[in-house]
Design a protein around this motif. Structure first.
Motif, PDB file in Angstrom:
ATOM      1  N   ASP A  54       0.829  -1.208   0.000  1.00 39.21           N
ATOM      2  CA  ASP A  54       0.000   0.000   0.000  1.00 39.21           C
ATOM      3  C   ASP A  54       0.866   1.262   0.000  1.00 39.21           C
ATOM      4  O   ASP A  54       0.598   2.202  -0.736  1.00 39.21           O
ATOM      5  N   ALA A  55       1.903   1.271   0.815  1.00 43.15           N
ATOM      6  CA  ALA A  55       2.795   2.434   0.905  1.00 43.15           C
ATOM      7  C   ALA A  55       3.528   2.680  -0.409  1.00 43.15           C
ATOM      8  O   ALA A  55       3.860   3.819  -0.741  1.00 43.15           O
ATOM      9  N   PHE A  56       3.773   1.607  -1.153  1.00 47.09           N
ATOM     10  CA  PHE A  56       4.472   1.735  -2.434  1.00 47.09           C
ATOM     11  C   PHE A  56       3.513   1.965  -3.603  1.00 47.09           C
ATOM     12  O   PHE A  56       3.944   2.081  -4.747  1.00 47.09           O
ATOM     13  N   GLY A  57       2.224   2.000  -3.323  1.00 48.78           N
ATOM     14  CA  GLY A  57       1.238   2.226  -4.377  1.00 48.78           C
ATOM     15  C   GLY A  57       0.978   0.993  -5.232  1.00 48.78           C
ATOM     16  O   GLY A  57       0.533   1.103  -6.369  1.00 48.78           O
ATOM     17  N   LEU A  90       8.816  -3.052  -9.561  1.00 43.59           N
ATOM     18  CA  LEU A  90       7.356  -3.127  -9.491  1.00 43.59           C
ATOM     19  C   LEU A  90       6.675  -1.775  -9.608  1.00 43.59           C
ATOM     20  O   LEU A  90       5.576  -1.670 -10.159  1.00 43.59           O
ATOM     21  N   THR A  91       7.306  -0.740  -9.074  1.00 41.89           N
ATOM     22  CA  THR A  91       6.694   0.594  -9.114  1.00 41.89           C
ATOM     23  C   THR A  91       7.146   1.393 -10.336  1.00 41.89           C
ATOM     24  O   THR A  91       6.620   2.473 -10.595  1.00 41.89           O
ATOM     25  N   ARG A  92       8.138   0.867 -11.041  1.00 39.32           N
ATOM     26  CA  ARG A  92       8.724   1.538 -12.205  1.00 39.32           C
ATOM     27  C   ARG A  92       9.282   2.915 -11.854  1.00 39.32           C
ATOM     28  O   ARG A  92       9.225   3.853 -12.639  1.00 39.32           O
ATOM     29  N   ARG A  93       9.786   3.013 -10.636  1.00 35.44           N
ATOM     30  CA  ARG A  93      10.464   4.236 -10.187  1.00 35.44           C
ATOM     31  C   ARG A  93      11.949   3.958 -10.089  1.00 35.44           C
ATOM     32  O   ARG A  93      12.356   2.960  -9.505  1.00 35.44           O
ATOM     33  N   LEU A  94      12.736   4.846 -10.643  1.00 35.49           N
ATOM     34  CA  LEU A  94      14.173   4.673 -10.600  1.00 35.49           C
ATOM     35  C   LEU A  94      14.711   4.912  -9.194  1.00 35.49           C
ATOM     36  O   LEU A  94      14.163   5.727  -8.450  1.00 35.49           O
TER      37      LEU A  94
END
Length: 69
Positions: free
Chosen positions: A17-20, A59-63
């Motif tokens: 949840d915290a990671f979206g 998983l979040t596709r954030r660098l």
């Protein structure tokens, strides 16, 4: 190393949840973390945070922000 990878994935699942991420994302995605057979056993515990960071990034596709030399 395998235990560290499992712990890292468990951590990411517990903070989905915290990671979206959707609550049950792991039921729809196949995540594979390759741990070389010749890995040094003492590297496992310190590798956990790096694995959790890499899994979360993928998983979040954030660098992941790099460190300056």
């Amino acid at each position: 190393m395998q235990e560290s990878a499992q712990a890292a994935f468990t951590y990411v699942r517990s903070r989905a949840d915290a990671f979206g991420l959707p609550e049950n994302f792991y039921k729809e995605l196949d995540v594979h973390v390759h741990v070389p057979e010749g890995a040094i056993p003492k590297d496992g515990p310190s590798a956990g945070i790096a694995m959790a960071t890499a899994i979360t990034s993928a998983l979040t596709r954030r660098l992941v922000r790099g460190m300056s030399p």
